[in-house]
Structures are given as structure tokens and as C-alpha cells.
Design a protein around this motif. Structure first.
Motif, PDB file in Angstrom:
ATOM      1  N   GLY A 382     -35.418   9.215 -35.964  1.00 52.61           N
ATOM      2  CA  GLY A 382     -35.031   9.794 -34.683  1.00 52.61           C
ATOM      3  C   GLY A 382     -33.963   9.040 -33.933  1.00 52.61           C
ATOM      4  O   GLY A 382     -33.576   9.427 -32.832  1.00 52.61           O
ATOM      5  N   THR A 383     -33.436   7.954 -34.522  1.00 49.98           N
ATOM      6  CA  THR A 383     -32.380   7.198 -33.843  1.00 49.98           C
ATOM      7  C   THR A 383     -31.060   7.958 -33.857  1.00 49.98           C
ATOM      8  O   THR A 383     -30.291   7.908 -32.889  1.00 49.98           O
ATOM      9  CB  THR A 383     -32.196   5.816 -34.509  1.00 49.98           C
ATOM     10  N   LEU A 384     -30.781   8.654 -34.952  1.00 49.00           N
ATOM     11  CA  LEU A 384     -29.554   9.451 -35.078  1.00 49.00           C
ATOM     12  C   LEU A 384     -29.912  10.882 -35.440  1.00 49.00           C
ATOM     13  O   LEU A 384     -30.879  11.111 -36.180  1.00 49.00           O
ATOM     14  CB  LEU A 384     -28.647   8.889 -36.183  1.00 49.00           C
ATOM     15  N   ASN A 385     -29.124  11.834 -34.927  1.00 46.47           N
ATOM     16  CA  ASN A 385     -29.252  13.181 -35.470  1.00 46.47           C
ATOM     17  C   ASN A 385     -28.309  13.320 -36.659  1.00 46.47           C
ATOM     18  O   ASN A 385     -27.485  12.440 -36.920  1.00 46.47           O
ATOM     19  CB  ASN A 385     -28.998  14.258 -34.405  1.00 46.47           C
ATOM     20  N   ARG A 386     -28.448  14.393 -37.370  1.00 48.46           N
ATOM     21  CA  ARG A 386     -27.712  14.543 -38.636  1.00 48.46           C
ATOM     22  C   ARG A 386     -26.199  14.519 -38.415  1.00 48.46           C
ATOM     23  O   ARG A 386     -25.474  13.842 -39.153  1.00 48.46           O
ATOM     24  CB  ARG A 386     -28.126  15.876 -39.296  1.00 48.46           C
ATOM     25  N   VAL A 407     -23.655   1.761 -34.891  1.00 48.70           N
ATOM     26  CA  VAL A 407     -24.383   2.647 -33.970  1.00 48.70           C
ATOM     27  C   VAL A 407     -24.507   1.996 -32.599  1.00 48.70           C
ATOM     28  O   VAL A 407     -24.277   2.635 -31.564  1.00 48.70           O
ATOM     29  CB  VAL A 407     -25.778   2.991 -34.545  1.00 48.70           C
ATOM     30  N   LYS A 408     -24.846   0.709 -32.585  1.00 46.91           N
ATOM     31  CA  LYS A 408     -25.012  -0.002 -31.311  1.00 46.91           C
ATOM     32  C   LYS A 408     -23.688  -0.145 -30.584  1.00 46.91           C
ATOM     33  O   LYS A 408     -23.600   0.064 -29.361  1.00 46.91           O
ATOM     34  CB  LYS A 408     -25.622  -1.376 -31.579  1.00 46.91           C
ATOM     35  N   GLU A 409     -22.640  -0.511 -31.322  1.00 50.49           N
ATOM     36  CA  GLU A 409     -21.327  -0.732 -30.714  1.00 50.49           C
ATOM     37  C   GLU A 409     -20.786   0.531 -30.061  1.00 50.49           C
ATOM     38  O   GLU A 409     -20.154   0.475 -28.999  1.00 50.49           O
ATOM     39  CB  GLU A 409     -20.352  -1.242 -31.784  1.00 50.49           C
ATOM     40  N   HIS A 410     -21.049   1.681 -30.680  1.00 44.75           N
ATOM     41  CA  HIS A 410     -20.501   2.942 -30.173  1.00 44.75           C
ATOM     42  C   HIS A 410     -21.513   3.758 -29.373  1.00 44.75           C
ATOM     43  O   HIS A 410     -21.239   4.897 -29.005  1.00 44.75           O
ATOM     44  CB  HIS A 410     -19.954   3.771 -31.335  1.00 44.75           C
ATOM     45  N   GLY A 411     -22.675   3.165 -29.108  1.00 46.47           N
ATOM     46  CA  GLY A 411     -23.666   3.846 -28.284  1.00 46.47           C
ATOM     47  C   GLY A 411     -24.079   5.202 -28.826  1.00 46.47           C
ATOM     48  O   GLY A 411     -24.118   6.201 -28.095  1.00 46.47           O
ATOM     49  N   LEU A 412     -24.420   5.254 -30.107  1.00 40.35           N
ATOM     50  CA  LEU A 412     -24.692   6.542 -30.756  1.00 40.35           C
ATOM     51  C   LEU A 412     -26.174   6.862 -30.893  1.00 40.35           C
ATOM     52  O   LEU A 412     -26.523   7.878 -31.508  1.00 40.35           O
ATOM     53  CB  LEU A 412     -24.043   6.550 -32.153  1.00 40.35           C
ATOM     54  N   GLU A 413     -27.041   6.022 -30.317  1.00 41.63           N
ATOM     55  CA  GLU A 413     -28.465   6.307 -30.435  1.00 41.63           C
ATOM     56  C   GLU A 413     -28.772   7.689 -29.865  1.00 41.63           C
ATOM     57  O   GLU A 413     -28.250   8.084 -28.832  1.00 41.63           O
ATOM     58  CB  GLU A 413     -29.304   5.252 -29.697  1.00 41.63           C
ATOM     59  N   GLN A 414     -29.648   8.381 -30.559  1.00 42.53           N
ATOM     60  CA  GLN A 414     -29.987   9.758 -30.180  1.00 42.53           C
ATOM     61  C   GLN A 414     -30.718   9.794 -28.832  1.00 42.53           C
ATOM     62  O   GLN A 414     -31.598   8.975 -28.567  1.00 42.53           O
ATOM     63  CB  GLN A 414     -30.874  10.384 -31.257  1.00 42.53           C
TER      64      GLN A 414
END
Length: 478
Positions: A382-386, A407-414
Motif C-alpha cells: 500500500g505504499t505505492l499504487n500501480r 520514493v522518499k526523495e520524491h514524496g511518492l508514498e501513497q
């Protein structure tokens, strides 16, 4: 009159040994001209060739995999011809006692034709150099780096009746060689190249027509086009009452046609005689048993196992096992805990897309199973969507970057906060009252628009299922 093609192939395969067949020069592709050669591979007086044992091992493994009879007592012969890319004016090859004979390769074409292609023989030999023409100075120069690179030549019986059958055989052969690890089969580098012997005859007759040989074609597309052109050319000649000449022809990719190179040689033209400087090779049963034990699980076996062990559909299993590198990647990723079907979907979708876009082969990619398994875990957790995961994949694919760091650097957590999702839905509804009315009047496309607007507002980081549920709940309250 209906005409039938009769085709036989001679396929030259460069073996993936680190050194040449009769000396210690490197087989590495490229390099400055004439820097990968020595007195032995250029045939200087007083030098003696010594057989690279790895060449024999690779040749025997290939023969076994192609269902051939291995010649227990075999030897080398000299093939004499004068050509600028052959500095010693002869090639060490095998004519009288080749390493393997009488094999068979089962094929199945896309149109459903199933048949066995018989292998007449397979022999070991050394490669020649190459001529490089420089149009600026109008000179042709010889590069001897390739001299002595080990080859096996696989000669079929004239069992092909279409270009489709030829390609099915070559794809099967390439897969087999790659699974064995005996060649990289890079056609663009000349590691796998094909001579096509072709004739035409009236359909239903047994007598062969006069054949021509098209030399060193190194792509499946070019082979298909060359076969179709040459069959058409020969048919037109015969129907015009003219004679097909037995000759060697070259395929011109730019002109989409074949052209005469020279009259076709026969074995006697090469004045073969036994190679005096290399002793005969005697292969024991113990040696054959060791080579048999080293044969890997092949594509067909893997395909059956993947369906049984991982419950993969036949199509998925076939696509993944088509290249050994992809099959190895699949197995290693699953071993790290990723669900088999998810791994298969990523391989067939995103990995194959990137390989095609980058012009790469699977075995050359730096992207690792560990990174793939981590990316799949972030989606399932659930951290990222597809959709976001695909963007992350594209960003890290070429250098096998750190997924978590990216993911952390670009703030992409879902976004999983229901409050944030509901707030975004309310803002979208307030800005698009007409779409709400359209949905109420039965226009289902309006729902997709609202969904897209909400995902956009949440910068694509929300779980689509959560967004879908929130929009439907809001609509149900109206």
C-alpha cells in the motif's frame, strides 16, 4: 503452376569462450583493428595451434541438446581458399569426421505447423577476419581480430518449406544455445549468422531444383525478406524459360534484393586434407556423461514446470522462458518472496517495454530481482499504487537505483488518509457540477472524469480503490 520452396540452413555460431579456438587471444567483440590477434591466429610460419578444451565442451553440449550423435573419434581438416580476410589462406575446420551428426530440432510455427528439422552435421572451426570498406578513401582494409574466434557450424537437411519454418527453427536454436550458455547469439555482432540454401520446384515433385546460397544474413527480418525475394526471383526465371545458376549471392538490405557474389563452390574446390598439426580427438563415455549431467533445464521443461509449480498461464510461461535471462530473473524474484503472477506481469509488461525502448537484451540489464521484489512489495503493502510504481520503475531501471530512496526523495508514498481523499473528492465535485449531473443522467464516462480529476488533485498518489469508493459514496448521498 504452384511452386514449392526447399531450404536448408548453415548456421554459424560464435562460442562464448574467453579465448580463441587455437590460441590465447581474447574473443572480446570490438577493439581497435588488428589488436586481438597473434602469430598463431594469423598463421605466421612456425606457429602451432592448440585446441581450446572449452570449445570441445561447448560443442559436445550443443550436440547433445540438439539430439545429435556425438562422433567419438573426430579430427580437424584444412579447408583451403584464398581470400583477403583469411591471412593463412586456409581455415581449420572439420569435414570428414565432424563432432556431431544426425540430430533433430522440433519446431512449431505461429500458423501451427509442427515438424522435426533434421540436423545433418555440426562441426567446429575457426572464424575468418573481416573486410572493412572505407568509402571516404575508397579502400578496403582487413581486420584480423575475429580470426580464430571459435565457431560451430550447424548444417540442416533441406527440410524447410517456408520462411516461417526457418524463423521458428532459428528462434528455437537461439533459445537452446542461450540456455546452454555456449553463445550470446548477438546477431548484430555476428555471433549468430546464417547461410540460406534455397531452390524451388513444382509442388508435389521430389526432385530438387538448382539451389543458390545467400551468405551471412544476420537478422530474422532480413532472412525472411531474403527468402521471399530469392524464391520469387527463381520462380520468375523458370517461368520465363531461363536457368537458375548455382551460385553464392549476397543480400542487400537497402535494395531489398540478392546479388551474385561468386559461383557456388563444392567441397572439392576447397582441397580439404587432414590438419597435420592437431591430433585427433577421442571422446570417452565418461566425458559424455559429464557433459550430459551439466545440461541445464531447457525452455520447454521450464514452461511446463512454471505452469505446474506457479500456476502461470501457458502464455505467461512461454513468454518468460523465451529468454534464459528472463527465466532466471523470474525465478530469483519469486525466491525473494514476490508473488509469481505479479512478477510475470511486470516482466511481460514493464521490463519488456523498457528492454525494447533501450534496445537491450535481457541478459544485459542491470536491474536486479532484489529491486523488482522490493517494488512489488511496496505496491502490495500500500505504499505505492500501480501507476506510481511504474514511474518509479522507469526511473530506476537503467541504473538499478534504490527504490525506497527514490520514493522518499520524491514524496511518492501513497495517500491512504481517508480524510484527505474525501476532501479532494468534495473539491472536485464542487468544481464539476455538470459531470455530477451527467452521471446521474446515466453517462458512466462522467464517473471516469471525476475519478481522474480526483487522482490528479492527489498527484496520482492515492489508492485508486479508495478514491473509487469515496466518489461512489459521495454520489450515493446526492
Amino acid at each position: 503452376m504452384t511452386w514449392e520452396m526447399v531450404i536448408g540452413l548453415e548456421t554459424h555460431v560464435e562460442l562464448a569462450t574467453k579465448t580463441k579456438i587455437f590460441c590465447s587471444c581474447t574473443t572480446e567483440f570490438g577493439g581497435a583493428p588488428n589488436t586481438h590477434c597473434c602469430p598463431v591466429c594469423t598463421g605466421m610460419p612456425g606457429t602451432l595451434p592448440v585446441l581450446n578444451e572449452k570449445v570441445l565442451e561447448y560443442a559436445v553440449k550443443t550436440g547433445l541438446a540438439l539430439n545429435c550423435e556425438i562422433t567419438r573419434y573426430n579430427k580437424f581438416d584444412r579447408k583451403n581458399y584464398f581470400y583477403p580476410d583469411l591471412p593463412k589462406a586456409y581455415q581449420i575446420s572439420q569435414l570428414y569426421l565432424p563432432i556431431a551428426r544426425h540430430g533433430a530440432v522440433p519446431i512449431c510455427t505461429e500458423s501451427g505447423v509442427e515438424k522435426d528439422i533434421r540436423i545433418h552435421e555440426m562441426h567446429m572451426e575457426e572464424d575468418a577476419g573481416k573486410l572493412v570498406h572505407d568509402p571516404w578513401i575508397d579502400q578496403t582494409r582487413a581486420d584480423y581480430n575475429r580470426c580464430g574466434v571459435p565457431l560451430i557450424e550447424i548444417v540442416t537437411e533441406p527440410d524447410f518449406r517456408s520462411a516461417e519454418e526457418v524463423i521458428a527453427y532459428l528462434e528455437k536454436l537461439r533459445s537452446t544455445l542461450q540456455y546452454l550458455g555456449v553463445s550470446d547469439c548477438k546477431m548484430q555482432e555476428g555471433s549468430l549468422r546464417c547461410d540460406v540454401n534455397l531452390s524451388v520446384r513444382p509442388a508435389g515433385t521430389e526432385e530438387f531444383g538448382t539451389r543458390t546460397e545467400m551468405k551471412n544474413i544476420n537478422s530474422f527480418k532480413a532472412i525472411t525478406r531474403a527468402i521471399e525475394y530469392e524464391a520469387r526471383r527463381q520462380t520468375e526465371l523458370i517461368e520465363e524459360g531461363k536457368r537458375v545458376v548455382q551460385e553464392t549471392r549476397r543480400w542487400d538490405e537497402n535494395k531489398d534484393a540478392t546479388f551474385t557474389m561468386r559461383s557456388k563452390e563444392n567441397a572439392q574446390d576447397y582441397r580439404y586434407f587432414p590438419e597435420p598439426d592437431i591430433p585427433p580427438i577421442e571422446i570417452t563415455e565418461e566425458y559424455l556423461d559429464r557433459r550430459r549431467a551439466e545440461l541445464p533445464e531447457m525452455a520447454e521443461e521450464k514452461m511446463i514446470r512454471y505452469q505446474a509449480e506457479y500456476s502461470l498461464p501457458a502464455y505467461d510461461a512461454e513468454m518468460i522462458t523465451g529468454q534464459r535471462a528472463l527465466a532466471d530473473f523470474f525465478e530469483e524474484t519469486v525466491a525473494l518472496g514476490a508473488p509469481a503472477k505479479e512478477v510475470a506481469n511486470w516482466i511481460m509488461g514493464q521490463i519488456m517495454r523498457q528492454l525494447s525502448a533501450q534496445g537491450m537484451e535481457a541478459k544485459d540489464m542491470t536491474f536486479t530481482p532484489k529491486t523488482m521484489a522490493r517494488l512489488i512489495a511496496l505496491v502490495s503493502g500500500g505504499t505505492l499504487n500501480r501507476n506510481t510504481a511504474v514511474k518509479v520503475f522507469d526511473a530506476v531501471f537503467m541504473d538499478d537505483g534504490d527504490v525506497d530512496a527514490y520514493v522518499k526523495e520524491h514524496g511518492l508514498e501513497q495517500v491512504s488518509d481517508a480524510g484527505l481523499v474525501n476532501t479532494a473528492v468534495e473539491e472536485v465535485f464542487a468544481a464539476n457540477p455538470k459531470s455530477i449531473e451527467d452521471f446521474k443522467s446515466g453517462k458512466e464516462k462522467a464517473f471516469g472524469f471525476l475519478m481522474g480529476q480526483t487522482m490528479q488533485k492527489l498527484k496520482g498518489k492515492a489508492d485508486p480503490k479508495v478514491v473509487n469508493a469515496a466518489i461512489r459514496s459521495k454520489l450515493g448521498q446526492m
